[in-house]
Design a protein around this motif. Structure first.
Motif, PDB file in Angstrom:
ATOM      1  N   ASN A  91       0.796  -1.151   0.208  1.00  0.00           N
ATOM      2  CA  ASN A  91       0.022  -0.060   0.118  1.00  0.00           C
ATOM      3  C   ASN A  91       0.951   1.503  -0.021  1.00  0.00           C
ATOM      4  OD1 ASN A  91      -2.747   0.359  -0.319  1.00  0.00           O
ATOM      5  ND2 ASN A  91      -2.963   1.093   1.812  1.00  0.00           N
TER       6      ASN A  91
ATOM      7  N   ARG B 290      -4.988   1.767  -9.501  1.00  0.00           N
ATOM      8  CA  ARG B 290      -5.147   2.784  -8.377  1.00  0.00           C
ATOM      9  C   ARG B 290      -5.140   4.326  -8.737  1.00  0.00           C
ATOM     10  NH1 ARG B 290      -1.048   1.117  -3.702  1.00  0.00           N
ATOM     11  NH2 ARG B 290      -1.497   3.363  -3.210  1.00  0.00           N
TER      12      ARG B 290
ATOM     13  N   ASN C  22      -8.463   5.253 -10.378  1.00  0.00           N
ATOM     14  CA  ASN C  22      -9.969   5.142  -9.693  1.00  0.00           C
ATOM     15  C   ASN C  22     -10.159   6.163  -8.406  1.00  0.00           C
ATOM     16  OD1 ASN C  22     -11.479   3.016 -10.671  1.00  0.00           O
ATOM     17  ND2 ASN C  22      -9.672   1.655 -10.169  1.00  0.00           N
ATOM     18  N   ARG C  23      -9.556   7.378  -8.576  1.00  0.00           N
ATOM     19  CA  ARG C  23      -9.505   8.209  -7.538  1.00  0.00           C
ATOM     20  C   ARG C  23     -10.518   9.455  -7.770  1.00  0.00           C
ATOM     21  NH1 ARG C  23      -3.770  10.372  -5.391  1.00  0.00           N
ATOM     22  NH2 ARG C  23      -3.158   8.405  -4.645  1.00  0.00           N
TER      23      ARG C  23
END
Lengths: 218, 390
Positions: free
Chosen positions: A37, A86, A89-90
């Motif tokens: 992460n 990632r 997809n903000r």
């Protein structure tokens, strides 16, 4: 930015794999960071950007061949795609940027990183790729009505052509700001670009971050 | 160049340089080769014919004819030790009865290919970026669609419920005093609003499932009892069409960890479908079994069946087959899609086997958590053929 997940030992290991052209080792390294992460800001600034500049420095002192530099860039571009699920997809803030490398410019990785930095800040970052013909650039501006343009200049000989393009943009779209960055812009062109109307020089990705932060990024 | 220097240079070229030095005799047999050539072509090449070393040679040519036809500098493909072809640029020279072929790699071609590969990779990564951007936008649109549908269905549910309730009330309270025609009108109002209410509820379920919001409230349930009760309720509908419902459970009592409401939804869907597509006078059989930790529910009808070509879309939302219900009952196209997702949510699978004119068998299988001991029941019958999975 808060402390990095990548310490010096890890960075050295990554550089070692990168300079050997070992894409599988590099991919495993990046995937482990994503699984842990790591923030995308940390990944971009402290791994991708830093390693590219390190290789560029080695090339300038003849410690790295052109072929190796191209291979490393190719690996980095491939590894950046691991972050895309990632990255895209903000949530967005309703602002759009168009990022281009300019006509006859084939070094695209800087521009692509800039486009991704815009995405990190909630912008729609439309990257036009290498060697964008001027006509296509103007069509994209007309169609997407961007809030800002960004140009990446990697080599000095591309500067005169870009200056002409920036003058035309300023005539057609007087209120539109153009950001200019990249190694060549920072080293060989600061006075040139600072004197152009509606143009702001970004000497580093950090400066771009500072520009974007007050715009209402994340 | 002095003899010593010649020797040093020659020695370097033969033993270290990345060049192919191949020495052939008059018959085209390789007599000697540089280190690089042996590494590339394999240690067994000494003594081999030129035909074993070079590819795509004219078949009937002898070595002397071939050499004399070669240009002074020519590109030739060699067969490497790992059986892959490589292109090298060769110079030919003759000395003391031997023919030398001196080969070097055409760097221009390699550099060109390298540039092309890198450019292709850059294009590919750009396309990947665009694809991910598009995927993210599509996901956003899908979420908006679900929110809209959910809100619309929610707002429709209450008024439809009011229409249905008042319609049924009117039928009960004042129906006997109305004409048959007017009773028919109110009955139509009730049927239509009931169908629309069912559709809206299904739509809400489908939207929730699509948005990943299928929440299962699992609890220990006596499954044979649950299924039996559900079948009893469905007999009200099936008896109107003179269709029998038969139920067999083996064992007769066992507990599993399921969401009882959702399992009932699956049963309702499968049984009402079986009744819809069956003809009067036929039987719908429901077999329930638990064995080796797996629950199996089979709904077997003797109805009109489904063509094999249409089985693949059966579990997709809003898809309908060409098959019509035997009494023209309406279908929303959502029931099986919802049932499929509920079964998947329980860790199972919903499958179908069908033969046109012979009937269909829908099979639900999911893992069981059995509590208590079960009792043996009767053996189940074999299903029809032409199976397909959801």
């Amino acid at each position: 930015m808060s402390s990095s997940l990548i310490d010096e030992r890890q960075f050295s290991e990554y550089m070692d794999a990168l300079m050997q052209g070992d894409i599988e080792r590099c991919r495993g390294f990046v995937q482990r960071l994503l699984d842990a992460n790591i923030s995308l800001e940390d990944l971009y600034f402290n791994l991708f950007h830093r390693s590219q500049y390190a290789v560029g420095d080695l090339w300038e002192i003849n410690k790295c061949s052109v072929a190796m530099e191209h291979l490393v860039t190719s690996i980095t571009e491939t590894l950046m795609t691991l972050a895309y699920p990632r990255l895209f997809n903000r949530p967005h803030i309703g602002k759009t940027a168009i990022i281009s490398c300019g006509c006859n410019q084939y070094h695209q990785i800087g521009g692509k990183m800039v486009a991704d930095i815009f995405e990190l800040h909630g912008w729609h970052g439309h990257f036009l790729g290498a060697n964008t013909p001027e006509r296509q650039l103007f069509e994209e501006i007309r169609d997407k009505s961007p809030d800002v343009l960004a140009f990446s200049v990697a080599v000095p000989f591309a500067i005169p052509g870009l200056v002409e393009t920036l003058r035309k943009i300023s005539n057609f779209y007087p209120g539109l700001t153009s950001l200019v960055g990249g190694r060549a812009a920072a080293i060989d062109g600061p006075e040139t670009f600072r004197n152009l109307p509606n143009v702001r020089l970004m000497t580093s990705l950090r400066e771009l971050e500072e520009f974007l932060a007050p715009q209402g990024g994340l | 160049m002095s003899t010593d220097r010649e020797k040093i240079v020659a020695d370097y070229v033969i033993n270290h340089a990345q060049v192919l030095v191949l020495e052939f005799d008059e018959a085209g047999i390789l007599k000697d080769a540089s280190h690089c050539a042996v590494d590339l072509l394999g240690s067994v090449i000494i003594g081999k014919s030129f035909r074993d070393i070079f590819r795509d040679l004219p078949s009937a040519t002898d070595f002397a004819t071939w050499i004399s036809a070669l240009k002074k500098e020519a590109s030739l493909d060699v067969v490497t030790a790992d059986r892959t072809p490589q292109t090298w640029r060769f110079l030919t020279a003759r000395t003391a009865g031997r023919t030398l072929l001196l080969g070097h790699r055409d760097v221009t071609e390699i550099e060109f290919l390298q540039h092309r590969l890198i450019k292709l990779n850059a294009g590919l990564t750009n396309m990947t970026r665009e694809l991910q951007m598009t995927n993210a936008k599509l996901s956003e649109v899908n979420n908006l669609k679900n929110q809209f549908l959910g809100a619309a269905a929610h707002d429709l549910r209450n008024p439809l419920g009011v229409i249905l309730n008042y319609g049924e009330f009117l039928l009960d309270e004042v129906g006997p005093s109305l004409t048959e025609e007017h009773r028919g009108f109110i009955s139509s109002i009730c049927k239509s609003s009931s169908f629309m209410l069912g559709l809206v509820n299904n739509l809400l379920d489908a939207v929730q499932i699509d948005a990943g919001q299928l929440a299962l409230n699992r609890e220990p349930v006596d499954l044979p009892k649950l299924v039996g009760q559900n079948i009893a309720l469905n007999r009200v509908l099936s008896s109107k069409k003179r269709i029998s419902l038969e139920f067999v459970s083996d064992p007769e009592s066992f507990e599993v960890d399921v969401d009882p409401g959702k399992i009932e939804q699956v049963l309702n869907n499968l049984i009402t479908n079986a009744v819809k597509f069956s003809l009067p006078g036929t039987t719908v059989r429901i077999h329930l079994a638990e064995q080796s930790g797996i629950v199996e529910i089979r709904v077997i009808d003797q109805g009109v069946g489904i063509p094999k070509s249409e089985l693949g879309k059966l579990f997709k939302p809003f898809s309908k087959t060409s098959v019509r219900a035997t009494a023209n009952e309406p279908c929303t196209g959502l029931g099986l899609a919802i049932a499929h997702r509920i079964v998947e949510g329980h860790g199972g699978k919903l499958t179908v086997e069908s033969r046109p004119g012979k009937g269909s068998t829908f099979t639900v299988r999911f893992p069981a958590l059995q509590k208590g001991e079960g009792k043996p029941g009767t053996t189940r019958q074999e299903p029809a053929s032409h199976s397909t999975s959801a």
